[in-house]
Write a protein that holds these residues in place. Sequence first.
Motif, short mmCIF file in Angstrom:
data_model
loop_
_atom_site.label_atom_id
_atom_site.label_comp_id
_atom_site.label_asym_id
_atom_site.label_seq_id
_atom_site.Cartn_x
_atom_site.Cartn_y
_atom_site.Cartn_z
N ILE A 112 -2.55 -14.35 9.15
CA ILE A 112 -3.45 -13.36 8.55
C ILE A 112 -3.13 -11.98 9.10
CG2 ILE A 112 -5.85 -12.56 8.48
CD1 ILE A 112 -6.74 -15.45 8.35
N GLN A 113 -3.09 -11.01 8.20
CA GLN A 113 -2.87 -9.62 8.56
C GLN A 113 -4.03 -8.80 8.02
OE1 GLN A 113 0.01 -7.72 10.14
NE2 GLN A 113 -1.87 -6.53 10.23
N GLY A 114 -4.71 -8.07 8.91
CA GLY A 114 -5.87 -7.31 8.48
C GLY A 114 -5.87 -5.88 8.98
N PHE A 115 -6.85 -5.13 8.50
CA PHE A 115 -7.06 -3.78 9.01
C PHE A 115 -8.54 -3.45 8.92
CE2 PHE A 115 -6.00 -3.18 4.51
CZ PHE A 115 -7.00 -2.33 4.07
N ARG A 147 5.08 -4.65 8.81
CA ARG A 147 5.70 -3.59 8.01
C ARG A 147 5.09 -3.57 6.60
NH1 ARG A 147 10.21 -1.04 9.92
NH2 ARG A 147 11.25 -1.94 11.74
N LEU A 148 4.79 -4.73 6.07
CA LEU A 148 4.19 -4.78 4.73
C LEU A 148 2.81 -4.14 4.71
CD1 LEU A 148 6.56 -6.59 3.92
CD2 LEU A 148 4.93 -8.09 2.75
N VAL A 149 2.00 -4.41 5.73
CA VAL A 149 0.66 -3.81 5.72
C VAL A 149 0.74 -2.31 5.93
CG1 VAL A 149 -0.01 -3.99 8.16
CG2 VAL A 149 -1.74 -4.24 6.37
N LEU A 150 1.72 -1.84 6.70
CA LEU A 150 1.89 -0.39 6.88
C LEU A 150 2.31 0.27 5.56
CD1 LEU A 150 3.59 -0.34 10.38
CD2 LEU A 150 1.29 0.47 9.81
N HIS A 151 3.16 -0.40 4.80
CA HIS A 151 3.54 0.12 3.49
C HIS A 151 2.30 0.25 2.61
CE1 HIS A 151 6.59 0.67 0.21
NE2 HIS A 151 5.53 0.34 -0.52
N LEU A 152 1.45 -0.77 2.62
CA LEU A 152 0.21 -0.72 1.86
C LEU A 152 -0.67 0.44 2.31
CD1 LEU A 152 -2.02 -1.87 -0.01
CD2 LEU A 152 -2.67 -3.37 1.90
N LEU A 153 -0.84 0.60 3.62
CA LEU A 153 -1.74 1.62 4.14
C LEU A 153 -1.26 3.03 3.83
CD1 LEU A 153 -2.55 0.06 7.63
CD2 LEU A 153 -3.95 -0.02 5.56
N PHE A 154 0.02 3.28 4.09
CA PHE A 154 0.54 4.64 3.96
C PHE A 154 0.96 4.97 2.52
CE2 PHE A 154 1.77 4.13 8.62
CZ PHE A 154 0.72 4.91 9.07
N GLU A 155 1.70 4.09 1.88
CA GLU A 155 2.26 4.41 0.57
C GLU A 155 1.39 3.90 -0.58
OE1 GLU A 155 6.48 4.12 0.20
OE2 GLU A 155 6.74 3.84 2.36
N GLY A 156 0.50 2.97 -0.30
CA GLY A 156 -0.39 2.48 -1.33
C GLY A 156 -1.76 3.11 -1.29
N LEU A 157 -2.36 3.14 -0.09
CA LEU A 157 -3.73 3.65 0.04
C LEU A 157 -3.78 5.11 0.46
CD1 LEU A 157 -5.46 0.58 1.74
CD2 LEU A 157 -5.28 1.14 -0.70
N GLY A 158 -2.64 5.68 0.85
CA GLY A 158 -2.61 7.09 1.19
C GLY A 158 -3.28 7.44 2.50
N LEU A 159 -3.29 6.52 3.46
CA LEU A 159 -3.89 6.81 4.76
C LEU A 159 -2.92 7.64 5.61
CD1 LEU A 159 -5.68 3.44 5.55
CD2 LEU A 159 -6.54 5.44 4.34
N ASP A 160 -3.43 8.18 6.71
CA ASP A 160 -2.64 9.08 7.55
C ASP A 160 -2.21 8.48 8.88
OD1 ASP A 160 -2.85 11.12 5.66
OD2 ASP A 160 -4.70 11.89 6.53
N VAL A 161 -3.04 7.59 9.43
CA VAL A 161 -2.76 7.07 10.77
C VAL A 161 -3.11 5.58 10.83
CG1 VAL A 161 -3.34 7.22 13.24
CG2 VAL A 161 -3.25 9.30 11.84
N ALA A 162 -2.26 4.81 11.50
CA ALA A 162 -2.55 3.41 11.81
C ALA A 162 -2.48 3.25 13.32
CB ALA A 162 -1.56 2.47 11.13
N VAL A 163 -3.47 2.59 13.89
CA VAL A 163 -3.47 2.33 15.33
C VAL A 163 -3.53 0.83 15.55
CG1 VAL A 163 -4.57 4.53 15.86
CG2 VAL A 163 -5.99 2.51 15.53
N THR A 164 -3.15 0.41 16.74
CA THR A 164 -3.22 -1.00 17.09
C THR A 164 -3.26 -1.13 18.60
OG1 THR A 164 -2.28 -3.20 16.61
CG2 THR A 164 -0.73 -1.46 17.23
N THR A 165 -3.57 -2.32 19.08
CA THR A 165 -3.61 -2.57 20.52
C THR A 165 -2.91 -3.89 20.82
OG1 THR A 165 -5.73 -3.75 20.42
CG2 THR A 165 -5.81 -1.36 20.78
N ALA A 166 -2.50 -4.03 22.07
CA ALA A 166 -1.91 -5.29 22.53
C ALA A 166 -2.11 -5.39 24.03
CB ALA A 166 -0.42 -5.35 22.20
N PHE A 167 -2.51 -6.56 24.51
CA PHE A 167 -2.64 -6.74 25.94
C PHE A 167 -1.29 -6.52 26.61
CE2 PHE A 167 -6.51 -9.26 24.86
CZ PHE A 167 -7.39 -8.53 25.64
N ALA A 168 -1.31 -5.93 27.80
CA ALA A 168 -0.08 -5.57 28.50
C ALA A 168 0.79 -6.79 28.77
CB ALA A 168 -0.41 -4.84 29.80
N ASP A 169 0.18 -7.97 28.93
CA ASP A 169 0.96 -9.17 29.22
C ASP A 169 1.41 -9.91 27.96
OD1 ASP A 169 -1.44 -10.22 28.38
OD2 ASP A 169 -1.94 -11.20 30.28
#
Length: 244
Positions: A112-115, A147-169
Amino acid sequence: MTTPAAPPAAPETPVALTTEEIWPFAGLRVVSDDLELRYLDDDLLFRLAEVAAQGVHAEDAMPFTTPWTRGTPLDVARSVVTYHWGGRGAVSGTGNTRLELAVLSAGEPVGIQGFFGTDVAITRTVETGSWLGLAYQGHGIGTRMRRLVLHLLFEGLGLDVAVTTAFADNAPSNGVTRRIGYEPNGVDVVAREGKPALSNRYRLTREAWEAQADRPDVELHGVAPVRSFLGLDAGPSAPSDRAR
């Protein structure tokens, strides 16, 4: 004797609404070769609950702030179903927005890929999150679906910024995030299973995404109604329903 009231007259022209008109996300698809992001209906949700029940990460790891992957396989499957049922009503152009998409590889649901975000029509910013079944990891699917969800966000929905997090380990997640082009954006200390843990923040702008030469060829389907529903049409223009 009281005369029964006549039943209300039927409308002269019955209203016929399609599923996509009622819920635009039902028609949303993001496709690149054999990989696809698709709206998470109940059929896909139950199939992905089974995928999650087979394992999402090693037993000694925890990549999520909420440890929904702990417990029996049945516990995990039910966690997937109840979480997504509870989140469907959060999709809106105002206030909180959360959308989860099924990831299909060669037609098989694998993750699953979400935003999600708050006041997205104003901030033009969302945070992404995802998981991939353990059996499907190590084959490049994780990188491609992000990469697919970023294409949707930027080139499909016209958003400006995507952020994400990941535990250091969580080395794999951090590696994928940097490889896609996200820039480090600070570190937080958060609670994870009752203990403090370092969480890396990352940020990717539309400009940085568009400057990448290795962006995938992607087909977008059903994007225009989603943009309208989320109140994003007033923002920057972006291509929709076409391949790049």
